[in-house]
Write a protein that holds these residues in place. Structure first.
Motif, PDB file in Angstrom:
ATOM      1  N   SER A 141       0.203  16.682 -20.185  1.00 19.98           N
ATOM      2  CA  SER A 141       1.002  15.437 -21.034  1.00 19.98           C
ATOM      3  C   SER A 141       2.565  15.863 -20.721  1.00 19.98           C
ATOM      4  O   SER A 141       2.667  17.049 -21.291  1.00 19.98           O
ATOM      5  N   ARG A 142       2.788  14.181 -21.746  1.00 15.02           N
ATOM      6  CA  ARG A 142       4.637  14.526 -21.909  1.00 15.02           C
ATOM      7  C   ARG A 142       4.730  15.483 -23.611  1.00 15.02           C
ATOM      8  O   ARG A 142       4.050  15.039 -24.183  1.00 15.02           O
ATOM      9  N   ASN A 143       5.909  16.402 -23.408  1.00 16.28           N
ATOM     10  CA  ASN A 143       6.072  16.642 -24.719  1.00 16.28           C
ATOM     11  C   ASN A 143       6.453  15.605 -25.458  1.00 16.28           C
ATOM     12  O   ASN A 143       6.925  15.035 -25.387  1.00 16.28           O
ATOM     13  N   ILE A 144       5.849  15.445 -26.490  1.00 14.83           N
ATOM     14  CA  ILE A 144       6.996  14.938 -28.077  1.00 14.83           C
ATOM     15  C   ILE A 144       8.548  15.544 -27.650  1.00 14.83           C
ATOM     16  O   ILE A 144       9.092  16.276 -28.361  1.00 14.83           O
ATOM     17  N   GLU A 145       8.988  14.005 -27.533  1.00 13.16           N
ATOM     18  CA  GLU A 145      10.873  13.696 -27.843  1.00 13.16           C
ATOM     19  C   GLU A 145      11.085  13.133 -28.287  1.00 13.16           C
ATOM     20  O   GLU A 145      10.639  12.777 -28.742  1.00 13.16           O
ATOM     21  N   VAL A 161       4.188   9.093 -27.672  1.00 15.84           N
ATOM     22  CA  VAL A 161       3.978   9.725 -26.163  1.00 15.84           C
ATOM     23  C   VAL A 161       3.275   8.998 -25.348  1.00 15.84           C
ATOM     24  O   VAL A 161       2.564   8.063 -26.271  1.00 15.84           O
ATOM     25  N   GLU A 162       2.519   9.371 -24.555  1.00 19.44           N
ATOM     26  CA  GLU A 162       1.258   8.556 -23.376  1.00 19.44           C
ATOM     27  C   GLU A 162       0.148   8.783 -23.780  1.00 19.44           C
ATOM     28  O   GLU A 162      -1.021   7.822 -23.924  1.00 19.44           O
ATOM     29  N   THR A 166      -2.341  12.887 -29.539  1.00 17.75           N
ATOM     30  CA  THR A 166      -1.173  13.201 -30.008  1.00 17.75           C
ATOM     31  C   THR A 166      -0.654  12.408 -31.182  1.00 17.75           C
ATOM     32  O   THR A 166      -0.532  12.111 -32.007  1.00 17.75           O
ATOM     33  N   ASN A 167      -0.709  10.667 -30.540  1.00 20.69           N
ATOM     34  CA  ASN A 167       0.209   9.535 -31.282  1.00 20.69           C
ATOM     35  C   ASN A 167      -0.328   9.552 -32.737  1.00 20.69           C
ATOM     36  O   ASN A 167      -0.188   9.202 -33.960  1.00 20.69           O
ATOM     37  N   GLU A 249       9.077   2.974 -30.769  1.00 18.73           N
ATOM     38  CA  GLU A 249       8.048   4.456 -30.592  1.00 18.73           C
ATOM     39  C   GLU A 249       8.237   5.304 -31.593  1.00 18.73           C
ATOM     40  O   GLU A 249       8.242   6.262 -31.509  1.00 18.73           O
ATOM     41  N   PRO A 271       3.680   4.879 -24.549  1.00 14.57           N
ATOM     42  CA  PRO A 271       4.023   5.339 -26.378  1.00 14.57           C
ATOM     43  C   PRO A 271       4.784   4.289 -27.649  1.00 14.57           C
ATOM     44  O   PRO A 271       4.903   4.671 -28.032  1.00 14.57           O
TER      45      PRO A 271
END
Length: 501
Positions: A141-145, A161-162, A166-167, A249, A271
């Motif tokens: 998955s995409r890193n937290i940015e 993120v997606e 995580t969210n 976001e 996100p």
């Protein structure tokens, strides 16, 4: 292939259970069936999972290895030979062998399939009825940015993120409160996406929570690929140009909303989190308003209101004054405008529409193109086309200035959806100004005000503090009062706990 029924149960036979599960999802090439034999036990077992959405390291280290290499004695010695104690076997495997936090028993085939499709691993053991669902969700998955659409100079650089897990973890990290409540739903008949409703049960109004839950439960659609789909299905007035839910976001924005008594809606695969309800003044608020001192935050907020006014009225005012009310323009400015329009073949409304449409085309092209190219198209295209149009005598230089200032003003809004609404209404104001001049602008503005006053967002008046009688809410509208004076939560949301300080 078997038909999936909500009443179909798994049996105690391993071959029968494998046949049931593989009959439903075994046609897919990414389904993994791993059969094994539990060491020191005559029992056979099988693991079923989907490759790519599970953490295979967890499966190898904490499931396969303990089952195949651990010592599991479950035989009872009797007069007629060894007899397996299946109840003991199930207890040992669940409590002593598998080294995962999430282990639960499931008996229904439908629930078993749903867990497999969600990234869990199913353990089937011959002789034990049902299955064990193991928490092995993983995959890339995409890193937290930092959020792309809501960047700030001062504040958190953490964005959603997606992945819904995580969210939710980010929100939990920021709100260490046992009253934080998360309710899970499945939306989409075909995709079964996970959706979470998040709120603080000691603050959020129960009626508001029930209304949000009711609307989400009524969603019946094949797929909800983005939170925007959810927004369209649960909003009060689908014909309104104004967004009736706020999307963001930023986790800090979500936390601030929860502390006001609002509700967050988090969808897996995007996100963007939805916040309900929302009022129009909230679309003009940004996190930095609260991170800076109140004088700075108030000045920036007043500037935003001014920019909204310019973005909505500037082209229409120019059209009305030039076309109908030349006497209201100072003489020197009128002479300058007249000289600049000399040779322009179109009336003011056509001139304005040509430039506005051109700006919208450049804006849309800049968004769709790759980022480096998009920036070049926006800047070079605007300069070249504007200068070429003036040189060719199609538009006047002052119209280029008016449209450019208007476009820049619309970019200053913190909420993208609110900026789109402003762009839509701007065209209506321009047409009204071309027909009736200033009277048309006033009539169009009154119609917009009537619509906003009547508009609701989950039972809350969309105009917010502009119309209701809670004077304390005005402390966070046009200007932002010092924090030590903002002791109460917004009363318009009817929170249970009204005091924040």
């Amino acid at each position: 292939m078997y038909a999936l029924s909500s009443e179909t149960s798994l049996t105690s036979s391993l071959p029968a259970n494998i046949e049931l599960i593989m009959g439903v999802i075994g046609h897919s090439g990414d389904i993994v069936l791993r059969e094994l034999c539990i060491l020191h036990s005559p029992c056979n077992a099988a693991l079923v999972y989907i490759h790519g959405i599970v953490d295979t390291d967890l499966i190898n280290d904490y499931v396969l290895s303990p089952l195949m290499h651990g010592k599991i004695e479950v035989a009872e010695h009797g007069d007629y030979g060894d007899k397996i104690d299946y109840a003991r076997l199930k207890n040992i495997v669940a409590s002593s062998v598998i080294g995962l936090c999430e282990v639960k028993e499931v008996s229904l085939l439908e629930v078993c399939i749903e867990n497999i499709l969600s990234g869990k691993t199913v353990l089937l053991i011959d002789g034990i009825e049902g299955c064990m669902v193991l928490g092995t969700s993983g995959g890339k998955s995409r890193n937290i940015e930092e959020p792309v659409t809501e960047s700030v100079v001062r504040g958190s650089r953490e964005g959603f993120v997606e992945d819904i897990g995580t969210n939710l973890a980010i929100v939990r990290k920021l709100v260490k409160n046992p009253n934080l409540t998360v309710l899970f739903y499945r939306v989409g008949r075909e995709t079964r996406r996970e959706l979470a409703v998040v709120y603080l049960k000691n603050i959020a109004n129960d009626t508001l929570v029930e209304e949000v839950m009711r609307r989400i439960e009524q969603i019946d659609i094949d797929d909800a690929p983005e939170s925007g789909s959810i927004e369209q299905l649960i909003e009060d007035n689908p014909w309104s140009p104004f967004p009736q839910l706020q999307n963001t976001e930023r986790p800090d924005k979500v936390v601030a909303a929860l502390l006001e008594g609002r509700i967050g809606i988090i969808l897996d695969g995007t996100p963007f989190t939805l916040l309900a309800p929302v009022t129009f003044p909230m679309l003009l608020q940004a996190p930095e308003d609260y991170y800076e001192r109140w004088l700075v935050g108030s000045l920036i907020r007043i500037l935003r209101y001014l920019l909204v006014f310019m973005g909505l009225f500037l082209p229409s005012l120019y059209i009305a004054l030039v076309s109908y009310h030349q006497g209201l323009i100072p003489s020197k400015l009128a002479i300058s405008i007249t000289s600049s329009r000399e040779g322009v073949p179109f009336p003011t409304i056509i001139e304005a529409l040509l430039m506005e449409v051109t700006i919208e085309i450049l804006r849309e092209a800049g968004i769709r193109l790759p980022k480096p190219i998009g920036q070049a198209v926006g800047i070079v295209g605007g300069l070249v086309i504007g200068q070429s149009a003036v040189t060719a005598g199609i538009v006047s230089p002052i119209m280029v200035i008016v449209v450019s200032v208007t476009a820049i003003s619309s970019f200053a809004l913190p909420n993208y959806s609110g900026g789109i609404s402003l762009r839509i209404l701007r065209f209506g104001m321009m047409l009204a100004a071309s027909i009736l001049g200033l009277y048309g602008i006033v009539l169009a503005f009154l119609l917009i005000c009537c619509h906003v006053v009547r508009l609701k967002s989950f039972g809350v008046n969309y105009a917010g503090a502009f119309v209701h009688t809670h004077v304390s809410d005005l402390k966070d509208t046009f200007i932002r009062f010092p924090l030590f004076l903002m002791k109460q939560r917004p009363k318009i949301f009817r929170p249970k706990d009204k005091r924040r300080m």
